[in-house]
Design an enzyme around this catalytic site. Sequence first.
Site, PDB file in Angstrom:
ATOM      1  N   TYR A 249       5.770 -11.713  40.958  1.00 30.73           N
ATOM      2  CA  TYR A 249       4.693 -12.643  41.294  1.00 30.73           C
ATOM      3  C   TYR A 249       3.420 -12.298  40.514  1.00 30.73           C
ATOM      4  CZ  TYR A 249       0.902 -14.799  43.918  1.00 30.73           C
ATOM      5  OH  TYR A 249      -0.236 -15.493  44.275  1.00 30.73           O
TER       6      TYR A 249
ATOM      7  N   GLU B   6      -1.535 -18.821  51.877  1.00 27.38           N
ATOM      8  CA  GLU B   6      -2.603 -17.863  52.193  1.00 27.38           C
ATOM      9  C   GLU B   6      -2.961 -17.933  53.675  1.00 27.38           C
ATOM     10  OE1 GLU B   6      -3.546 -15.526  50.383  1.00 27.38           O
ATOM     11  OE2 GLU B   6      -3.012 -16.123  48.352  1.00 27.38           O
TER      12      GLU B   6
ATOM     13  N   TRP C 294       0.948  -9.885  52.092  1.00 25.74           N
ATOM     14  CA  TRP C 294       1.357 -10.901  51.130  1.00 25.74           C
ATOM     15  C   TRP C 294       2.835 -10.751  50.795  1.00 25.74           C
ATOM     16  CZ3 TRP C 294       0.226 -15.481  49.972  1.00 25.74           C
ATOM     17  CH2 TRP C 294       0.569 -16.069  48.749  1.00 25.74           C
TER      18      TRP C 294
END
Length: 197
Positions: A20, A42, A50
């Site tokens: 990512y 988010e 995350w």
Amino acid sequence: MRDELRRCDWATHSQIEQDYHDSQWGVPVFDDQELFQLLILEGMQAGLSWLTVLQKREAFSSAFDGFNPEIISFYDEAKEHELMQNSGIIRNRLKIRALSLNARAFLEVREQYGTFAAYVWNFVDGAPIINAWQSSQQVPTQTEISQNLSKDLKKRGFKFVGPTISYAFMQAGGLVNDHLLHCDFRSQSSRLPFPGS
């Protein structure tokens, strides 16, 4: 052959975070659908890592109709109940309830500005903010701009868009480049202005 590339500290713990970081984080996003996806993800991250969100990203896409705001804007109580039974996603009732609210607010912004991208990139004058951090400890969790973005998003009816979430959204969407100075992927966020500006 061993990978000798240098990366930001947070991206060195797992392959999914590395991938990512290398291909998406900090790359300017001007596509509305992608920006909406980042905003949703988010918000889903709030209070979690995350990595957890990345691991569930495909499940989110499947459960949330490919992050299509037009479809999500019509989610009702029955759909929310269905999502709460889905073990592949983060089952937080408030976050799931926020999906349709955020989709409707998103569509209203798009109608007003032509694109959501035009609205959000206006907060950084149409070009990425390029920071110059030596260490991850220097990277802020929010800034005056993310506070302003958060305030405006909330005024428009968005949920789970506090200043910290808004800053993470800015980082993910390339509105700000927080790759550390030593990171070999730092240059992927260019100073090219927002298209049409």
